[in-house]
Design an enzyme around this catalytic site. Structure first.
Site: not given
Ligand code: AP5
Length: 220
Positions: A135, A178, A96, A21, A167
Site C-alpha cells: 500500500r 492491528r 469497531r 474497506k 503509512r
C-alpha cells in the site's frame, strides 16, 4: 427500526485492516453520490494538522491500538451531524467495538435512522499482509498498491502529483498488532449484526472490480 421515509441508507463496512474497506468505500460513495465517513482518514487528517485530537490519537495509532471509544464517538457524532439525513452514508472503519456500535445506534435513532446493512469484507491473512505491504497512500487520501493498483508514475499520486507515503502503522509488527486488535475488539460485532439480520459477507479476495461488484449487491 428501519430508516424513516426520506432517510438515506446507512451502510457499515466491516473487516480486518488492509482488506479493502477504504478502496471500496470511496468508490461506493463516489458512484452512488453517498457520504463517506472513514474514522481512519479523519484521524490521519487530525494527526497531520497537529490538532488536539491528532495529538491524542497518535500514540494509539502508531502502536496499532484503537483510539479510545469516547474520542471516536465524539468525532463521528460531530461528522454525522453535518450529514443531511436524506443522504446515504458509508461508514468505513466505524464502529469497531461494541460500545461504538451502541453509540452509533443512539446517534442514528435521534435522527430516525438505523444501520441498514453491514458488509463484512473477508480475506485470508496472507492476502491482507501482501496488500498492506504494497500500500502507498496519497496525502489527499487516495490509496494505491505497488502490486495491484499502481499509480501511472511510480511514487506519485495520479490526481495531485504529490509523493506517495508508506503509512507509519503499516510496519509488519504493527500490522500484526492491528490484526490481533481486530480479532479481539471488532470481531464480536459480526455476531451482533448477524443477529439483527443486517450482516452480509463479501468475498474480499478477488480483484478490486470483482469485490466492488459483490459489495454493491450486498449493500443494496
Ligand atoms: P484505518 O485507517 O481505518 O485502518 P484499518 O481499518 O486498519 O484499515 P486500513 O486502512 O489499513 O485498510 P482498508 O481495509 O481500508 O484497506 P485499503 O482499501 O487501504 O485505521 C487506522 C488506525 O486508526 C487504527 O489502527 C486505529 O488506531 C485508528 N482508528 C480508526 N478507526 C477507529 C475506530 N473506529 N476506533 C478506534 N480507533 C480507530 O486496501 C489496502 C491495500 O490493498 C491498498 O493498497 C489497496 O490498493 C489494496 N487493495 C484493496 N482491495 C484490493 C483487492 N481487491 N485486490 C488487490 N489489492 C487491493
Amino acid at each position: 427500526m428501519r430508516n424513516s421515509v426520506g432517510a438515506g441508507r446507512v451502510v457499515v463496512l466491516l473487516g480486518p485492516p488492509g482488506v479493502g474497506k477504504g478502496t471500496q468505500g470511496v468508490r461506493l460513495a463516489r458512484e452512488g453520490d453517498w457520504d463517506h465517513l472513514s474514522t481512519g482518514d479523519l484521524l490521519r487528517t487530525a494527526l497531520e494538522r497537529g490538532t488536539a485530537l491528532g495529538k491524542e490519537a497518535r500514540s494509539y495509532m502508531e502502536a496499532g491500538e484503537l483510539v479510545p471509544d469516547g474520542v471516536i464517538v465524539g468525532l463521528v457524532g460531530e461528522t454525522l451531524a453535518t450529514s443531511a439525513p436524506g443522504r446515504s452514508v458509508v461508514l468505513d472503519g466505524f464502529p469497531r467495538t461494541v460500545a461504538q456500535a451502541e453509540a452509533l445506534d443512539d446517534t442514528l435513532a435521534k435522527a430516525g435512522r438505523a444501520v441498514d446493512r453491514v458488509c463484512l469484507l473477508e480475506a485470508p491473512e496472507e492476502v491482507i499482509v501482501k496488500r498492506i505491504s504494497g500500500r502507498r497512500s496519497s496525502p489527499g487520501g487516495r490509496v494505491y498498491n505497488v502490486h495491484f493498483d499502481p499509480p501511472v508514475r511510480e511514487g506519485f499520486c495520479d490526481d495531485t502529483g504529490e509523493p506517495l507515503i508508506h503509512r507509519a502503522d503499516d510496519r509488519p509488527e504493527t500490522v500484526r498488532k492491528r490484526l490481533a486488535v481486530y480479532r479481539r475488539d471488532t470481531v464480536p460485532l459480526v455476531g451482533l449484526y448477524e443477529e439483527r439480520g443486517v450482516l452480509r459477507r463479501v468475498n474480499g479476495q478477488g480483484g478490486i472490480h470483482d469485490v466492488y461488484a459483490a459489495l454493491r449487491t450486498a449493500a443494496a
